[in-house]
Design an enzyme around this catalytic site. Structure first.
Site, mmCIF file in Angstrom:
data_model
loop_
_atom_site.group_PDB
_atom_site.id
_atom_site.type_symbol
_atom_site.label_atom_id
_atom_site.label_comp_id
_atom_site.label_asym_id
_atom_site.label_seq_id
_atom_site.Cartn_x
_atom_site.Cartn_y
_atom_site.Cartn_z
ATOM 1 N N HIS A 68 -37.951 -18.041 14.450
ATOM 2 C CA HIS A 68 -36.545 -18.125 15.289
ATOM 3 C C HIS A 68 -35.820 -17.472 13.956
ATOM 4 O O HIS A 68 -35.695 -18.106 12.795
ATOM 5 C CB HIS A 68 -36.237 -19.179 15.976
ATOM 6 C CG HIS A 68 -36.188 -20.313 15.197
ATOM 7 N ND1 HIS A 68 -37.466 -21.019 14.978
ATOM 8 C CD2 HIS A 68 -35.330 -21.158 14.631
ATOM 9 C CE1 HIS A 68 -37.325 -22.305 14.234
ATOM 10 N NE2 HIS A 68 -35.928 -22.252 14.056
ATOM 11 N N HIS B 77 -31.669 -18.077 13.166
ATOM 12 C CA HIS B 77 -30.422 -18.807 13.632
ATOM 13 C C HIS B 77 -29.198 -17.843 13.547
ATOM 14 O O HIS B 77 -29.329 -16.947 12.555
ATOM 15 C CB HIS B 77 -29.963 -19.811 12.742
ATOM 16 C CG HIS B 77 -31.135 -20.997 12.772
ATOM 17 N ND1 HIS B 77 -30.691 -22.258 13.580
ATOM 18 C CD2 HIS B 77 -32.204 -21.155 12.300
ATOM 19 C CE1 HIS B 77 -31.713 -23.086 13.368
ATOM 20 N NE2 HIS B 77 -32.762 -22.539 12.433
HETATM 21 P P1 AMP Z 1 -35.357 -24.924 12.571
HETATM 22 O O1 AMP Z 1 -34.925 -26.230 11.995
HETATM 23 O O2 AMP Z 1 -34.790 -23.625 11.573
HETATM 24 O O3 AMP Z 1 -36.679 -24.911 12.882
HETATM 25 O O4 AMP Z 1 -34.617 -24.761 13.796
HETATM 26 C C1 AMP Z 1 -34.883 -25.156 15.171
HETATM 27 C C2 AMP Z 1 -33.506 -25.251 15.842
HETATM 28 O O5 AMP Z 1 -34.101 -25.176 17.403
HETATM 29 C C3 AMP Z 1 -32.837 -26.596 15.656
HETATM 30 O O6 AMP Z 1 -31.305 -25.999 15.185
HETATM 31 C C4 AMP Z 1 -32.713 -27.086 17.151
HETATM 32 O O7 AMP Z 1 -31.296 -27.658 17.252
HETATM 33 C C5 AMP Z 1 -32.952 -26.176 17.873
HETATM 34 N N1 AMP Z 1 -33.751 -26.678 19.260
HETATM 35 C C6 AMP Z 1 -34.502 -27.450 19.357
HETATM 36 N N2 AMP Z 1 -34.987 -27.792 20.524
HETATM 37 C C7 AMP Z 1 -34.126 -26.988 21.368
HETATM 38 C C8 AMP Z 1 -34.087 -26.632 22.586
HETATM 39 N N3 AMP Z 1 -34.644 -27.292 23.583
HETATM 40 N N4 AMP Z 1 -33.103 -25.791 22.929
HETATM 41 C C9 AMP Z 1 -32.247 -25.110 22.190
HETATM 42 N N5 AMP Z 1 -32.414 -25.338 20.837
HETATM 43 C C10 AMP Z 1 -33.415 -26.000 20.276
#
Ligand code: AMP
Ligand code: ZN
Length: 145
Positions: free
Chosen positions: A108, A110
């Site tokens: 993903h 951000h």
């Molecule tokens: P990363 O740490 O780069 O893997 O980012 C993962 C992101 O996913 C974090 O910013 C979390 O806040 C977000 N996240 C985790 N679970 C969910 C969810 N159910 N819905 C939306 N965002 C999420």
């Protein structure tokens, strides 16, 4: 549950569950290869994620065309964030591996709006590197590209 693109999935992955509609999200948009939704732990208002529909953990294993589609989706969301929310700036960030702070092993990008003095620890001061050291690493990388 839908998987029209027949992409790889992982039943224990939270983003695969979102893609499959098994858990809710604030969905911004969706196309064949990607989905975008709001991050539930926003660093600033408007923090969103552009996500591959298929389960590929990191940049080194995802097919290039899917990565390109995720980048395109991130651009669409960033344009909306910039135009509508008018933040001070926007960072696009994509983490690979725990050492890079990746908490969800499903690729993903951000879309991270920034505010002045928001304390988000992404920016650093320049420290000039040692030229010989840079060159040595450059040679190793060049040799495998
Ligand atoms: P990363 O740490 O780069 O893997 O980012 C993962 C992101 O996913 C974090 O910013 C979390 O806040 C977000 N996240 C985790 N679970 C969910 C969810 N159910 N819905 C939306 N965002 C999420
Ligand atoms: Zn997944």
């Amino acid at each position: 549950m839908s998987n029209p693109g027949n992409h790889p999935t992982d039943g224990s992955c939270i983003f695969c569950k979102i893609v499959a509609g098994q858990i809710p999200c604030f969905k911004l948009l969706e196309d064949d290869m990607t989905i975008a939704f709001m991050d539930i732990n926003p660093v600033n208002p408007g923090h969103a994620l552009a996500v591959a529909k298929g389960h590929w953990p990191t940049v080194d294993v995802i097919p290039a065309e899917v990565l390109a589609a995720v980048a395109k989706t991130a651009q669409r969301v960033a344009k909306a964030v910039i135009g509508e929310l008018k933040p001070h700036g926007v960072n696009l960030l994509q983490a690979n591996g725990e050492g890079a702070g990746q908490s969800v092993p499903h690729l993903h990008i951000h879309i991270m709006p920034r505010r002045p003095n928001d304390g988000v620890a992404l920016n650093w001061e320049y420290t000039p590197g040692d030229k010989a050291g840079i060159e040595a690493i450059y040679k190793r990388l060049k040799a495998v590209l």
